[in-house]
Write an enzyme that holds these catalytic residues in place. Structure first.
Site, PDB file in Angstrom:
ATOM      1  N   CYS A 122       0.815  -1.219   0.000  1.00 53.49           N
ATOM      2  CA  CYS A 122       0.000   0.000   0.000  1.00 53.49           C
ATOM      3  C   CYS A 122       0.847   1.267   0.000  1.00 53.49           C
ATOM      4  O   CYS A 122       0.343   2.357  -0.271  1.00 53.49           O
ATOM      5  CB  CYS A 122      -0.941  -0.011   1.196  1.00 53.49           C
ATOM      6  N   HIS A 266      -3.474   6.763   3.507  1.00 52.32           N
ATOM      7  CA  HIS A 266      -3.867   5.470   2.953  1.00 52.32           C
ATOM      8  C   HIS A 266      -5.297   5.176   3.392  1.00 52.32           C
ATOM      9  O   HIS A 266      -5.673   5.430   4.537  1.00 52.32           O
ATOM     10  CB  HIS A 266      -2.917   4.389   3.461  1.00 52.32           C
ATOM     11  N   ASN A 296     -10.056  -0.397   0.245  1.00 49.83           N
ATOM     12  CA  ASN A 296      -8.598  -0.284   0.246  1.00 49.83           C
ATOM     13  C   ASN A 296      -8.074  -0.743  -1.115  1.00 49.83           C
ATOM     14  O   ASN A 296      -8.087  -1.936  -1.414  1.00 49.83           O
ATOM     15  CB  ASN A 296      -8.046  -1.157   1.379  1.00 49.83           C
TER      16      ASN A 296
HETATM   17  O1  UT7 Z   1      -3.352  -1.745   3.757  1.00 48.65           O
HETATM   18  C1  UT7 Z   1      -3.174  -2.507   4.911  1.00 48.65           C
HETATM   19  C2  UT7 Z   1      -4.261  -3.514   4.890  1.00 48.65           C
HETATM   20  N1  UT7 Z   1      -4.903  -3.900   6.066  1.00 48.65           N
HETATM   21  C3  UT7 Z   1      -5.347  -3.089   7.058  1.00 48.65           C
HETATM   22  O2  UT7 Z   1      -5.141  -1.921   7.146  1.00 48.65           O
HETATM   23  C4  UT7 Z   1      -6.173  -3.785   8.080  1.00 48.65           C
HETATM   24  C5  UT7 Z   1      -5.979  -3.248   9.470  1.00 48.65           C
HETATM   25  N2  UT7 Z   1      -6.937  -3.878  10.363  1.00 48.65           N
HETATM   26  C6  UT7 Z   1      -8.241  -3.548  10.361  1.00 48.65           C
HETATM   27  O3  UT7 Z   1      -8.662  -2.686   9.621  1.00 48.65           O
HETATM   28  C7  UT7 Z   1      -9.147  -4.263  11.346  1.00 48.65           C
HETATM   29  O4  UT7 Z   1      -8.374  -5.072  12.199  1.00 48.65           O
HETATM   30  C8  UT7 Z   1     -10.224  -5.133  10.638  1.00 48.65           C
HETATM   31  C9  UT7 Z   1     -11.244  -4.253   9.941  1.00 48.65           C
HETATM   32  C10 UT7 Z   1      -9.581  -6.060   9.622  1.00 48.65           C
HETATM   33  C11 UT7 Z   1     -10.954  -5.990  11.648  1.00 48.65           C
HETATM   34  O5  UT7 Z   1     -11.539  -5.159  12.645  1.00 48.65           O
HETATM   35  P1  UT7 Z   1     -11.334  -5.496  14.194  1.00 48.65           P
HETATM   36  O6  UT7 Z   1     -12.125  -4.499  14.937  1.00 48.65           O
HETATM   37  O7  UT7 Z   1      -9.845  -5.562  14.438  1.00 48.65           O
HETATM   38  O8  UT7 Z   1     -12.014  -6.892  14.291  1.00 48.65           O
HETATM   39  P2  UT7 Z   1     -11.373  -8.296  14.723  1.00 48.65           P
HETATM   40  O9  UT7 Z   1     -10.472  -8.801  13.661  1.00 48.65           O
HETATM   41  O10 UT7 Z   1     -10.832  -8.169  16.102  1.00 48.65           O
HETATM   42  O11 UT7 Z   1     -12.655  -9.179  14.735  1.00 48.65           O
HETATM   43  C12 UT7 Z   1     -13.735  -8.926  15.661  1.00 48.65           C
HETATM   44  C13 UT7 Z   1     -14.849  -9.907  15.364  1.00 48.65           C
HETATM   45  C14 UT7 Z   1     -14.388 -11.341  15.270  1.00 48.65           C
HETATM   46  O12 UT7 Z   1     -15.374 -12.157  15.839  1.00 48.65           O
HETATM   47  P3  UT7 Z   1     -15.190 -12.733  17.328  1.00 48.65           P
HETATM   48  O13 UT7 Z   1     -13.938 -13.547  17.310  1.00 48.65           O
HETATM   49  O14 UT7 Z   1     -15.088 -11.533  18.237  1.00 48.65           O
HETATM   50  O15 UT7 Z   1     -16.422 -13.541  17.523  1.00 48.65           O
HETATM   51  C15 UT7 Z   1     -14.318 -11.602  13.799  1.00 48.65           C
HETATM   52  O16 UT7 Z   1     -14.501 -12.953  13.477  1.00 48.65           O
HETATM   53  O17 UT7 Z   1     -15.435  -9.596  14.102  1.00 48.65           O
HETATM   54  C16 UT7 Z   1     -15.481 -10.773  13.305  1.00 48.65           C
HETATM   55  N3  UT7 Z   1     -15.381 -10.405  11.909  1.00 48.65           N
HETATM   56  C17 UT7 Z   1     -16.450 -10.092  11.143  1.00 48.65           C
HETATM   57  N4  UT7 Z   1     -17.762 -10.043  11.431  1.00 48.65           N
HETATM   58  C18 UT7 Z   1     -18.591  -9.674  10.438  1.00 48.65           C
HETATM   59  C19 UT7 Z   1     -14.251 -10.278  11.150  1.00 48.65           C
HETATM   60  N5  UT7 Z   1     -14.577  -9.903   9.898  1.00 48.65           N
HETATM   61  C20 UT7 Z   1     -15.942  -9.775   9.872  1.00 48.65           C
HETATM   62  C21 UT7 Z   1     -16.871  -9.417   8.884  1.00 48.65           C
HETATM   63  N6  UT7 Z   1     -18.163  -9.357   9.207  1.00 48.65           N
HETATM   64  N7  UT7 Z   1     -16.477  -9.076   7.642  1.00 48.65           N
END
Ligand code: UT7
Length: 339
Positions: A122, A266, A296
């Site tokens: 990115c 970004h 993204n």
């Molecule tokens: O260019 C660089 C590319 N990447 C990034 O910049 C990503 C950086 N990270 C993020 O943006 C965030 O970490 C995410 C958006 C990817 C995830 O958000 P989060 O608040 O960190 O969520 P999490 O990964 O801690 O997941 C929380 C919950 C989980 O469920 P449990 O274990 O609490 O039951 C996930 O399984 O949300 C669940 N989850 C979803 N639920 C519905 C993960 N993805 C989804 C989804 N829809 N798409």
């Protein structure tokens, strides 16, 4: 490991024009609700993304890149023959080789250019900008075409809700030209940081399909040729490193945070942008956001945002703008530019 090497050469480079292109096909959060167990509410509240663009069948990264390039060339009033350097920041090249930049060179007929790709995920567009700046400041090239272009829709596991809701396809470009150091025009790059931390290679990668883990009939079902991401770890690294980079470039430009008219960050997650902006003490209107429309777009994101900010008049002559991007590597870069 030091992450703070400044780029301190005097600036004789300016941005002469910008352009961008996104594919026509729109994939909404409602569409994704039919593919994986997710909701529009979850995606909006956790990321800020509403929809993204997906390249058409047969539309390669170089096709997106070429369209963005033509718009930047038109804005700059530069012909293909005048371009002597093409750098494409991409992690989704048309082919392992030749480079996507060579495909773009052929498409444009930019016969006098040297063309190559840079792999910084990115941060690809801002890496390309810093590399081109070295060539221009060194006096060996005069007119550079830099592009951030990615088609991550082909690298996403569409059954993995942790990643498939985040990404989209697109390209952004800029023409950089040499200018006289004492021409009275203060526009140009005031300060820059380029950095990487290879200790974090595992938190965001496409592990298979390269020389380390070739895809074989035996491992094909593991989807190793798609994006694997530890979201929370990436989030933490992004906030830490990009905030550090923003503070460094602001200080090295001899400015205070309040002197930055607009951050063009970004476009990965609105919560990451908010965290950085708030720690710099800036109000919401000082950060440009278009991730709600495109998700993204990896190496293209800052480039598309810059082009939209310029064309919509949000960026004004004389403004100090801060471009900042981070991504897999971990790799990041920031620049303060006087417009
Ligand atoms: O260019 C660089 C590319 N990447 C990034 O910049 C990503 C950086 N990270 C993020 O943006 C965030 O970490 C995410 C958006 C990817 C995830 O958000 P989060 O608040 O960190 O969520 P999490 O990964 O801690 O997941 C929380 C919950 C989980 O469920 P449990 O274990 O609490 O039951 C996930 O399984 O949300 C669940 N989850 C979803 N639920 C519905 C993960 N993805 C989804 C989804 N829809 N798409």
């Amino acid at each position: 490991m030091s992450h703070s090497q400044p780029v301190t050469v005097p600036c004789v480079m300016k941005i002469a024009g910008t352009g961008s292109y996104v594919p026509e096909r729109v994939l909404t959060n409602a569409d994704l609700e039919k593919l994986v167990e997710t909701t529009d509410e979850w995606i909006m509240s956790r990321t800020g993304i509403k929809e993204r663009r997906i390249a058409a069948e047969g539309e390669a990264t170089s096709d997106l890149a070429t369209k963005a390039a033509l718009r930047a060339m038109e804005a700059a009033g530069v012909t293909a023959e005048e371009i002597d350097l093409i750098i494409v920041g991409t992690i989704s090249p048309d082919t392992f080789f030749p480079s996507t930049a060579c495909h773009v060179q052929r498409n444009l007929g930019a016969v006098k250019a040297v063309a190559f790709d840079v792999s910084a995920a990115c941060a690809g567009f801002l890496y390309a900008m810093q590399i081109a700046r070295q060539f221009i400041n060194g006096g060996t090239r005069k007119t550079a075409l830099i592009i951030g272009a990615d088609k991550l829709s082909g690298m996403v596991n569409w059954q993995d809700r942790n990643t498939c809701v985040l990404f989209g396809d697109g390209a952004g470009a800029a023409i950089l030209t040499a200018k006289e150091p004492n021409d009275g025009d203060p526009s140009g790059v005031l300060s820059s940081v380029m950095a990487s931390d290879g200790r974090l290679t595992d938190i965001l990668s496409v592990p298979g399909g390269g020389s380390a883990i070739p895809i074989t009939p035996e491992n094909a079902d593991q989807r190793l040729n798609t994006i694997h991401m530890q979201g929370r770890e990436v989030f933490k690294a992004a906030v830490k490193y990009t905030l550090e980079a923003c503070e460094q470039v602001i200080e090295r430009a001899g400015l205070k945070a309040d002197d930055i008219a607009l951050i063009i960050p970004h476009q990965a997650n609105v919560r990451i942008v908010d965290a950085i902006r708030e720690r710099l003490g800036l109000p919401p209107e000082r950060a440009f956001l278009n991730l709600q429309k495109y998700g993204n777009t990896s190496g293209a994101a800052v480039a598309i945002a810059l082009d939209e900010a310029v064309r919509s008049g949000v960026v004004k002559k004389g403004d100090n703008i801060l471009l900042v991007a981070f991504g897999a590597g971990f790799a990041w870069s920031a620049s303060v530019i006087k417009w």
